[in-house]
Design a protein around this motif. Structure first.
Motif, PDB file in Angstrom:
ATOM      1  N   UNK A   1      10.664   4.307  -9.619  1.00 36.47           N
ATOM      2  CA  UNK A   1      11.117   3.139  -8.853  1.00 36.47           C
ATOM      3  C   UNK A   1      12.321   3.503  -7.999  1.00 36.47           C
ATOM      4  N   UNK A   2      13.274   4.207  -8.578  1.00 37.41           N
ATOM      5  CA  UNK A   2      14.481   4.599  -7.837  1.00 37.41           C
ATOM      6  C   UNK A   2      14.132   5.525  -6.664  1.00 37.41           C
ATOM      7  N   UNK A   3      13.242   6.479  -6.904  1.00 43.30           N
ATOM      8  CA  UNK A   3      12.834   7.398  -5.841  1.00 43.30           C
ATOM      9  C   UNK A   3      12.097   6.667  -4.717  1.00 43.30           C
ATOM     10  N   UNK A   4      11.250   5.715  -5.093  1.00 41.92           N
ATOM     11  CA  UNK A   4      10.536   4.912  -4.088  1.00 41.92           C
ATOM     12  C   UNK A   4      11.541   4.122  -3.256  1.00 41.92           C
ATOM     13  N   UNK A   5      12.514   3.519  -3.925  1.00 45.26           N
ATOM     14  CA  UNK A   5      13.543   2.745  -3.227  1.00 45.26           C
ATOM     15  C   UNK A   5      14.305   3.618  -2.232  1.00 45.26           C
ATOM     16  N   UNK A   6      14.670   4.812  -2.643  1.00 46.53           N
ATOM     17  CA  UNK A   6      15.381   5.727  -1.744  1.00 46.53           C
ATOM     18  C   UNK A   6      14.490   6.127  -0.574  1.00 46.53           C
ATOM     19  N   UNK A   7      13.229   6.398  -0.858  1.00 46.44           N
ATOM     20  CA  UNK A   7      12.286   6.815   0.183  1.00 46.44           C
ATOM     21  C   UNK A   7      12.070   5.712   1.226  1.00 46.44           C
ATOM     22  N   UNK A   8      12.037   4.470   0.764  1.00 53.68           N
ATOM     23  CA  UNK A   8      11.765   3.329   1.652  1.00 53.68           C
ATOM     24  C   UNK A   8      13.046   2.635   2.142  1.00 53.68           C
ATOM     25  N   UNK A   9      14.196   3.179   1.761  1.00 59.46           N
ATOM     26  CA  UNK A   9      15.488   2.614   2.167  1.00 59.46           C
ATOM     27  C   UNK A   9      15.612   1.148   1.752  1.00 59.46           C
ATOM     28  N   UNK A  10      15.341   0.910   0.488  1.00 61.38           N
ATOM     29  CA  UNK A  10      15.436  -0.438  -0.062  1.00 61.38           C
ATOM     30  C   UNK A  10      16.028  -0.339  -1.459  1.00 61.38           C
ATOM     31  N   UNK A  11      16.134  -1.444  -2.154  1.00 62.17           N
ATOM     32  CA  UNK A  11      16.726  -1.430  -3.491  1.00 62.17           C
ATOM     33  C   UNK A  11      15.643  -1.280  -4.564  1.00 62.17           C
ATOM     34  N   UNK A  12      16.041  -0.743  -5.725  1.00 61.76           N
ATOM     35  CA  UNK A  12      15.092  -0.667  -6.841  1.00 61.76           C
ATOM     36  C   UNK A  12      14.570  -2.054  -7.249  1.00 61.76           C
ATOM     37  N   UNK A  13      15.405  -3.057  -7.108  1.00 62.84           N
ATOM     38  CA  UNK A  13      14.994  -4.422  -7.440  1.00 62.84           C
ATOM     39  C   UNK A  13      13.816  -4.854  -6.551  1.00 62.84           C
ATOM     40  N   UNK A  14      13.903  -4.552  -5.263  1.00 62.99           N
ATOM     41  CA  UNK A  14      12.821  -4.882  -4.325  1.00 62.99           C
ATOM     42  C   UNK A  14      11.547  -4.144  -4.704  1.00 62.99           C
ATOM     43  N   UNK A  15      11.688  -2.878  -5.054  1.00 62.92           N
ATOM     44  CA  UNK A  15      10.513  -2.081  -5.452  1.00 62.92           C
ATOM     45  C   UNK A  15       9.891  -2.669  -6.712  1.00 62.92           C
ATOM     46  N   UNK A  16      10.713  -3.079  -7.668  1.00 58.09           N
ATOM     47  CA  UNK A  16      10.174  -3.707  -8.885  1.00 58.09           C
ATOM     48  C   UNK A  16       9.404  -4.980  -8.548  1.00 58.09           C
ATOM     49  N   UNK A  17       9.926  -5.757  -7.612  1.00 60.23           N
ATOM     50  CA  UNK A  17       9.212  -6.969  -7.182  1.00 60.23           C
ATOM     51  C   UNK A  17       7.884  -6.614  -6.527  1.00 60.23           C
ATOM     52  N   UNK A  18       7.891  -5.570  -5.705  1.00 57.57           N
ATOM     53  CA  UNK A  18       6.660  -5.143  -5.050  1.00 57.57           C
ATOM     54  C   UNK A  18       5.646  -4.630  -6.074  1.00 57.57           C
TER      55      UNK A  18
ATOM     56  N   UNK B   1       0.835  -1.207   0.000  1.00 50.81           N
ATOM     57  CA  UNK B   1       0.000   0.000   0.000  1.00 50.81           C
ATOM     58  C   UNK B   1       0.869   1.256   0.000  1.00 50.81           C
ATOM     59  N   UNK B   2       1.965   1.215   0.748  1.00 58.53           N
ATOM     60  CA  UNK B   2       2.911   2.336   0.772  1.00 58.53           C
ATOM     61  C   UNK B   2       3.490   2.585  -0.617  1.00 58.53           C
ATOM     62  N   UNK B   3       3.923   1.507  -1.259  1.00 56.09           N
ATOM     63  CA  UNK B   3       4.491   1.615  -2.602  1.00 56.09           C
ATOM     64  C   UNK B   3       3.450   2.153  -3.576  1.00 56.09           C
TER      65      UNK B   3
ATOM     66  N   UNK C   1       1.815   9.232  -6.205  1.00 59.00           N
ATOM     67  CA  UNK C   1       2.432  10.552  -6.066  1.00 59.00           C
ATOM     68  C   UNK C   1       3.442  10.843  -7.177  1.00 59.00           C
ATOM     69  N   UNK C   2       3.615   9.900  -8.095  1.00 56.17           N
ATOM     70  CA  UNK C   2       4.473  10.125  -9.248  1.00 56.17           C
ATOM     71  C   UNK C   2       5.940   9.795  -9.054  1.00 56.17           C
ATOM     72  N   UNK C   3       6.286   9.104  -7.983  1.00 55.28           N
ATOM     73  CA  UNK C   3       7.677   8.750  -7.754  1.00 55.28           C
ATOM     74  C   UNK C   3       8.104   7.608  -8.675  1.00 55.28           C
TER      75      UNK C   3
ATOM     76  N   UNK D   1      -3.435   3.695  -9.377  1.00 57.28           N
ATOM     77  CA  UNK D   1      -3.021   4.358  -8.143  1.00 57.28           C
ATOM     78  C   UNK D   1      -3.497   5.805  -8.099  1.00 57.28           C
ATOM     79  N   UNK D   2      -3.492   6.465  -9.225  1.00 58.17           N
ATOM     80  CA  UNK D   2      -3.947   7.854  -9.247  1.00 58.17           C
ATOM     81  C   UNK D   2      -5.470   7.948  -9.162  1.00 58.17           C
TER      82      UNK D   2
END
Length: 111
Positions: A64-81, A52-54, A60-62, A101-102
């Protein structure tokens, strides 16, 4: 969500959907939820808190890389999510995930 509903939600270990209903009933803002199709609410209830966070960050238009930085995780993890979210919601492709999402952003902010 009010402190009282937060406590109630935590004590009862309610799903995100149930938490949303409790919140809506407390603030009497049921109109927002009433406009969301039941299958969408059911699909959203299958998402984990992190998913839900992702989804909220996608709305909000972030990137994958920005989401990863925001959540302190890797872009790979965000792609999986993102892939898990798409699968649970029955969506195909990044654009349909962004549109979804929008479209339901107001609901996502309440979950």
């Amino acid at each position: 969500m009010t402190n009282q509903s937060n406590t109630l939600t935590t004590k009862l270990a309610l799903s995100p959907l149930a938490s949303l209903v409790v919140t809506a009933l407390e603030v009497s803002d049921i109109k927002e939820i009433a406009n969301v199709p039941t299958p969408v609410l059911l699909a959203l209830s299958t998402l984990t808190q992190r998913e839900l966070e992702v989804l909220h960050l996608i709305a909000n238009g972030l990137t994958t890389r920005q989401i990863a930085e925001h959540l302190f995780t890797s872009p790979h993890t965000v792609n999986n999510q993102r892939a898990q979210i798409s699968q649970k919601l029955g969506l195909q492709g990044a654009f349909s995930l962004l549109q979804f999402s929008q479209r339901y952003h107001n609901i996502l902010t309440q979950l």
